[in-house]
Design an enzyme around this catalytic site. Sequence first.
Site, PDB file in Angstrom:
ATOM      1  N   SER A   1       0.830  -1.208   0.000  1.00 27.10           N
ATOM      2  CA  SER A   1       0.000   0.000   0.000  1.00 27.10           C
ATOM      3  C   SER A   1       0.862   1.254   0.000  1.00 27.10           C
ATOM      4  CB  SER A   1      -0.952   0.002   1.197  1.00 27.10           C
ATOM      5  OG  SER A   1      -0.238  -0.077   2.420  1.00 27.10           O
ATOM      6  N   GLU A   2       2.008   1.223   0.703  1.00 26.85           N
ATOM      7  CA  GLU A   2       2.945   2.348   0.681  1.00 26.85           C
ATOM      8  C   GLU A   2       4.389   1.862   0.714  1.00 26.85           C
ATOM      9  OE1 GLU A   2      -0.767   4.242   2.385  1.00 26.85           O
ATOM     10  OE2 GLU A   2       0.453   2.584   3.125  1.00 26.85           O
ATOM     11  N   THR A   3       5.234   2.605   0.029  1.00 24.01           N
ATOM     12  CA  THR A   3       6.685   2.430   0.065  1.00 24.01           C
ATOM     13  C   THR A   3       7.285   3.795   0.366  1.00 24.01           C
ATOM     14  OG1 THR A   3       6.651   0.631  -1.553  1.00 24.01           O
ATOM     15  CG2 THR A   3       8.731   1.806  -1.277  1.00 24.01           C
TER      16      THR A   3
END
Length: 214
Positions: A45-47
């Site tokens: 979902s996020e990096t």
Amino acid sequence: MARRFSQVDVFSDRPLLGNPVAVVHDADGLTDEQMAAFARWTNLSETTFLLAPTDPAADYRLRIFTTSGELPFAGHPTLGSAHAWLAAGGVPKDDGRLVQECGAGLVALRQSERIAFAAPPLVRSGPVADADLDRVARALRIGRDDIVDAAWTDNGPGWVSVLMRDADAVLAVEPDLMAFGDLDIGLVGSHPPGSEATVEVRALCLGTASSRTR
């Protein structure tokens, strides 16, 4: 140049049970395109990307990418990235306090047994227009009358928060994620008094599975 990469399970002290975030250390020199490509590759979902700060008050600078774009701020990436920065040997300017520089400005974090942060101000708040509520209901595959209340609670990621009748109603939602468009939807409903948990929370957004928090 090789760069260190960490994956952190946020909101859990056991592997594979948290909300994961990918963290790239010493990311200075990477282009926007390289960051976006790596975020798509991780498929989380996020990096996030840790960089040297440009504000002298900050300990580090953070850029946050989803698989489709960049966010000015997000909660679990902030916590996971702070943990990764400290684990890699980062030393904050002030003992017990970290300052993150990001697209939303400076975010203060408290370092004790757990890491906590003071969320930046909302960039959008208040009631949700009828047309947007119709979109929310379609995306959640529920009726408008199943929504007890709704409000914008956007401090970067773009969330609209939806109050449901109770925890069972939250858990019963089977969303059509491909109908979300630019919506990120948070669901909340209360458990009965005396239950193990007080509320049930789910976070739903395009291209990701539901994230459940109790």
